[in-house]
Write a protein that holds these residues in place. Structure first.
Motif, PDB file in Angstrom:
ATOM      1  N   THR A   1       0.851  -1.191   0.000  1.00 56.12           N
ATOM      2  CA  THR A   1       0.000   0.000   0.000  1.00 56.12           C
ATOM      3  C   THR A   1       0.888   1.243   0.000  1.00 56.12           C
ATOM      4  OG1 THR A   1      -0.168   0.110   2.413  1.00 56.12           O
ATOM      5  CG2 THR A   1      -1.884  -1.129   1.232  1.00 56.12           C
ATOM      6  N   LEU A   2       0.301   2.335  -0.437  1.00 46.01           N
ATOM      7  CA  LEU A   2       0.985   3.615  -0.494  1.00 46.01           C
ATOM      8  C   LEU A   2      -0.003   4.689  -0.065  1.00 46.01           C
ATOM      9  CD1 LEU A   2       3.826   4.639  -1.529  1.00 46.01           C
ATOM     10  CD2 LEU A   2       2.650   5.251  -3.650  1.00 46.01           C
ATOM     11  N   ALA A   3       0.436   5.639   0.767  1.00 46.21           N
ATOM     12  CA  ALA A   3      -0.446   6.718   1.230  1.00 46.21           C
ATOM     13  C   ALA A   3       0.331   8.027   1.242  1.00 46.21           C
ATOM     14  CB  ALA A   3      -0.981   6.410   2.622  1.00 46.21           C
ATOM     15  N   TYR A   4      -0.303   9.081   0.694  1.00 43.69           N
ATOM     16  CA  TYR A   4       0.329  10.395   0.630  1.00 43.69           C
ATOM     17  C   TYR A   4      -0.712  11.468   0.922  1.00 43.69           C
ATOM     18  CZ  TYR A   4       2.534  14.607  -1.228  1.00 43.69           C
ATOM     19  OH  TYR A   4       3.050  15.876  -1.380  1.00 43.69           O
ATOM     20  N   ALA A   5      -0.344  12.463   1.737  1.00 37.16           N
ATOM     21  CA  ALA A   5      -1.232  13.583   2.064  1.00 37.16           C
ATOM     22  C   ALA A   5      -0.460  14.886   1.906  1.00 37.16           C
ATOM     23  CB  ALA A   5      -1.761  13.448   3.484  1.00 37.16           C
ATOM     24  N   TRP A   6      -1.145  15.905   1.384  1.00 39.51           N
ATOM     25  CA  TRP A   6      -0.531  17.216   1.125  1.00 39.51           C
ATOM     26  C   TRP A   6      -1.507  18.295   1.561  1.00 39.51           C
ATOM     27  CZ3 TRP A   6      -2.345  21.232  -1.879  1.00 39.51           C
ATOM     28  CH2 TRP A   6      -1.432  22.247  -2.226  1.00 39.51           C
ATOM     29  N   GLY A   7      -0.988  19.384   2.128  1.00 42.79           N
ATOM     30  CA  GLY A   7      -1.837  20.489   2.533  1.00 42.79           C
ATOM     31  C   GLY A   7      -1.126  21.817   2.377  1.00 42.79           C
ATOM     32  N   GLU A   8      -1.887  22.867   2.031  1.00 41.45           N
ATOM     33  CA  GLU A   8      -1.312  24.196   1.803  1.00 41.45           C
ATOM     34  C   GLU A   8      -2.162  25.252   2.500  1.00 41.45           C
ATOM     35  OE1 GLU A   8       1.446  26.955  -0.044  1.00 41.45           O
ATOM     36  OE2 GLU A   8       1.469  24.753   0.070  1.00 41.45           O
ATOM     37  N   ASN A   9      -1.513  26.086   3.308  1.00 43.19           N
ATOM     38  CA  ASN A   9      -2.134  27.260   3.899  1.00 43.19           C
ATOM     39  C   ASN A   9      -2.116  28.352   2.844  1.00 43.19           C
ATOM     40  OD1 ASN A   9      -2.606  29.712   5.216  1.00 43.19           O
ATOM     41  ND2 ASN A   9      -1.470  29.139   7.054  1.00 43.19           N
ATOM     42  N   THR A  10      -3.255  28.559   2.161  1.00 44.33           N
ATOM     43  CA  THR A  10      -3.277  29.499   1.037  1.00 44.33           C
ATOM     44  C   THR A  10      -3.268  30.955   1.482  1.00 44.33           C
ATOM     45  OG1 THR A  10      -5.699  29.338   0.934  1.00 44.33           O
ATOM     46  CG2 THR A  10      -4.432  27.853  -0.471  1.00 44.33           C
ATOM     47  N   ASP A  11      -3.648  31.242   2.724  1.00 39.27           N
ATOM     48  CA  ASP A  11      -3.587  32.610   3.225  1.00 39.27           C
ATOM     49  C   ASP A  11      -2.149  33.061   3.444  1.00 39.27           C
ATOM     50  OD1 ASP A  11      -6.296  32.744   3.153  1.00 39.27           O
ATOM     51  OD2 ASP A  11      -6.603  32.946   5.312  1.00 39.27           O
ATOM     52  N   GLU A  12      -1.314  32.169   3.937  1.00 41.66           N
ATOM     53  CA  GLU A  12       0.062  32.525   4.282  1.00 41.66           C
ATOM     54  C   GLU A  12       1.073  31.937   3.305  1.00 41.66           C
ATOM     55  OE1 GLU A  12       0.623  31.267   8.308  1.00 41.66           O
ATOM     56  OE2 GLU A  12      -1.007  32.506   9.088  1.00 41.66           O
ATOM     57  N   HIS A  13       0.589  31.173   2.310  1.00 41.89           N
ATOM     58  CA  HIS A  13       1.456  30.583   1.291  1.00 41.89           C
ATOM     59  C   HIS A  13       2.579  29.753   1.917  1.00 41.89           C
ATOM     60  CE1 HIS A  13      -0.672  33.031  -1.625  1.00 41.89           C
ATOM     61  NE2 HIS A  13      -0.427  34.106  -0.882  1.00 41.89           N
TER      62      HIS A  13
END
Length: 688
Positions: free
Chosen positions: A556-568
């Protein structure tokens, strides 16, 4: 520990699924009222049963060493991780999302922890092996089970025992392992065609563990739980059940300034079910519950106060959360059209008391600080049920209210009058989803779903921060509800020798609730909660290939990504890319397998930002560990399994982690807590 009856002469097949365990029984959905007697003997990961739904049996042995709490067991589902603090009671994270973004139910009731920093998160009160089934729904793709489940829903369930003739069913397990680990589970059901009595309980204990360097990590725990249910089954379609339960625990935390000296749980519930009603009306279900968590944290029961620490004298805090609620739902079916509709409600009160000195808090009166109330109505419609193309959609509307009962709040030097004392917040919240599922070829199913969830800020977001957004009197006055809109897509293939699946998601979060820490971080006195906009995306995939009758490989493979678009900048508390590879061999009675877990380094961090529990401490290093297991089946009723985790005694730490407490000699600069070194375990399962 399956309490459902099996046909006479039926044989429980127990082949080994070692490593990632993407076995065929996990790849087919079972009716909701059936317990899942899985073929897997040692579980290391689960495959989806149907689009975005995972169903597994939490009573089966697992690797790493069988779980001590609900969060530990969820790590077998790709996409889940845990905020670690040494030992037990880590906080669950799904796809980088934390807290009440994940709706957690036990027997369809909420048991919410009381600690302002989630030392006793809801899963710390759940013993997985005392339940028959674990169901996970990823993403905002259901509205049946409560409000605010933007990351997903987790349900620990117990099934209804049915008896054709009077009889007794029993199951038991015993586990021994490294660091004096020893667990016992017992489940007994006595019944006849018109009713039953079921009693289940468990005990779990472990001492401090040693990491790969041989250093002791404060992490000991001792837990117990007990539950009793009495059911009336006058016919095959009717159930009336009442139940009660209790539990308690102690837990030492290497990453906190206090330990858990008590985790007292009391639970009362009743449920009614009626099936095969006249005409298109299929089922009617109702349940009510009353759950209370009474939690004590102190710095003297499991450690000695340090004169140079931030808490040099003995002190304790006692917090209590009582949650009451209920749900009524009905299902109708007209050929390939299925409708579910219902209402639910919940009332939750929080109070606390604290004092300096050993057990001095017992003489202090309780003070209520918060009251939460919610009422909701929901409906889900399926078009094309049982056909090659299915449309599933749902809508939910909730009315949420929160009252601030604090008379004072913490200031820089002393308590200050609370500017929002006695104020109440009221909010209408709407959620919904629409998903299409299509069988595009033999064994191949594709799906795509768009979901939206609106979530009222929870206790930890409204009452735990020292400050709210700029210009607001406090967090209670300034934090806005969080809204998530997310697209989920995926494919599942189930062939005679190959099974594979892939799922991906992308979401937009409006008013995401973010914690920022200043001047001392988690142990300091300045935490601020505010709203930002953010984007998230990620994917999970898995496959299992049966090379021959005896050999299987998978991963299995798992990946998560997140971006704070207010503060870049990156969104904090995102788990790194993780892969699991397995190989398993199965003979007639013997089996063996290997599991390789590899985690990459995480460089996308937002130092000083995070959640009420943890903040990003900085980049983390990658690591890989190897685990082995073996099993022997004496009979269909008695099985022995054993394993070794972290075979090469690697010293490593998880990215999602707390910094070690100075009380235990950790340096002032934040240092993540290392995981256990080489650990051996052995488990015996019996079912009668």
């Amino acid at each position: 520990m399956n309490m459902t009856s099996r046909p006479a002469g039926a044989r429980t097949r127990l082949p080994v699924a070692l490593g990632l365990a993407l076995a065929a029984p996990l790849a087919h959905a079972a009716p909701a009222d059936e317990a899942r007697t899985l073929e897997t003997l040692v579980v290391t990961a689960a495959a989806p049963s149907s689009p975005l739904h995972w169903v597994t049996d939490p009573r089966l042995p697992r690797q790493p060493v069988p779980a001590s709490d609900g969060a530990d067991y969820l790590k077998t589902v790709p996409g889940f991780s845990t905020v670690r603090n040494g030992g037990t009671n880590g906080d669950p994270v799904l796809r980088g999302m934390f807290g009440s973004r994940l709706n957690i139910l036990s027997n369809d009731g909420n048991l919410i922890g009381a600690c302002p920093s989630r030392m006793d998160n809801p899963l710390s009160y759940i013993a997985p092996e005392t339940f028959d089934r674990l169901t996970v729904i990823k993403g905002p793709q259901s509205v049946r089970w409560g409000a605010g489940a933007s990351a997903g829903t987790v349900r620990f369930e117990r099934d209804t025992p049915r008896f054709d003739t009077p009889g007794l069913r029993a199951s038991a397990s015993a586990l021994v392992g490294a660091r004096d680990r020893n667990d016992q589970v017992l489940d007994l059901t006595l019944g006849n065609p018109t009713g039953y009595v079921r009693a289940s309980g468990n005990r779990s204990e472990a001492d401090d563990y040693k990491d790969g360097h041989g250093e002791v990590v404060p992490s000991k725990w001792r837990k117990w739980n007990g539950d009793v249910a009495i059911g009336w089954t006058p016919d095959a379609d009717t159930l009336l059940e009442v139940s009660a339960g209790a539990g308690d625990a102690i837990a030492r935390y290497a990453g906190r300034g206090m330990d858990g000296a008590a985790f007292e749980r009391t639970s009362y519930a009743a449920r009614f079910e009626k099936r095969n009603l006249p005409g298109a009306w299929e089922t009617l279900q109702a349940n009510v519950y009353d759950n209370e968590a009474d939690h004590v944290m102190d710095n003297y029961t499991l450690r000695t106060p340090k004169p140079a620490s931030s808490m040099p004298m003995p002190m304790a805090s006692n917090v209590d959360r009582r949650t009451r609620g209920g749900r009524i739902s009905a299902e109708w079916r007209w050929q390939d059209v299925q409708l579910v509709a219902g209402v639910d409600a919940e009332d939750s009160r929080h109070r606390g008391r604290s004092a300096m000195g050993r057990d001095a808090y017992r003489a202090v009166p309780w003070t209520k600080d918060a009251q939460f109330r919610r009422q909701g109505v929901f409906s889900e419609l399926t078009l094309g049920a049982g056909t090659a193309q299915r449309w599933i959609g749902g809508l939910r509307i909730d009315r949420a209210r929160v009252r601030d009962d604090r008379t004072a709040v913490r200031g820089m030097m002393m308590d200050m009058p609370n500017p929002t004392a006695g104020q109440e917040r009221r909010q209408w919240l709407g959620s919904g989803f629409l998903r299409i599922e299509r069988d595009v070829a033999a064994g191949l199913t594709g799906y795509a779903g768009l979901g939206h969830s609106a979530r009222m800020p929870d206790y930890w977001e409204l009452f735990s921060p020292d400050r709210g957004p700029a210009g607001a009197a406090n967090a209670f006055a300034g934090i806005r509800p969080e809204r998530t809109t997310q697209l989920d897509v995926g494919l599942q293939y189930k062939g005679p020798r190959l099974q594979a699946w892939v799922s991906a998601y992308a979401g937009q979060l409006r008013d995401y609730i973010l914690f920022t820490y200043h001047a001392g971080g988690m142990m300091g006195s300045s935490s601020q909660a505010g709203n930002i906009d953010a984007r998230i995306a990620g994917a999970e995939a898995g496959a299992q290939w049966q090379l021959s009758r005896q050999w299987t490989v998978g991963g299995t493979l798992a990946y998560a990504w997140g971006e704070n678009t207010d503060e870049h900048r990156p969104l904090p508390q995102m788990p790194p890319l993780e892969a699991r590879l397995q190989a398993g061999w199965e003979g007639r009675n013997w089996s063996a397998g290997a599991l390789l877990r590899a985690v990459t380094a995480q460089h996308r961090v937002a130092i000083g930002q995070g959640t009420v529990v943890a903040q990003d401490l900085g980049p983390s290093a990658g690591f890989a560990t190897l685990a082995l297991n073996a099993a022997y089946r004496f009979s269909s009723q008695l099985q022995l399994s054993a394993g070794v985790d972290n075979l090469f005694d690697r010293a490593y730490s998880e990215h999602l982690n707390l910094a070690g407490s100075a009380d235990f000699g950790f340096p002032a600069d934040p240092v993540r807590i290392n995981e256990p070194g080489r650990s051996l375990w052995m488990k015996l399962n019996y079912r009668y």
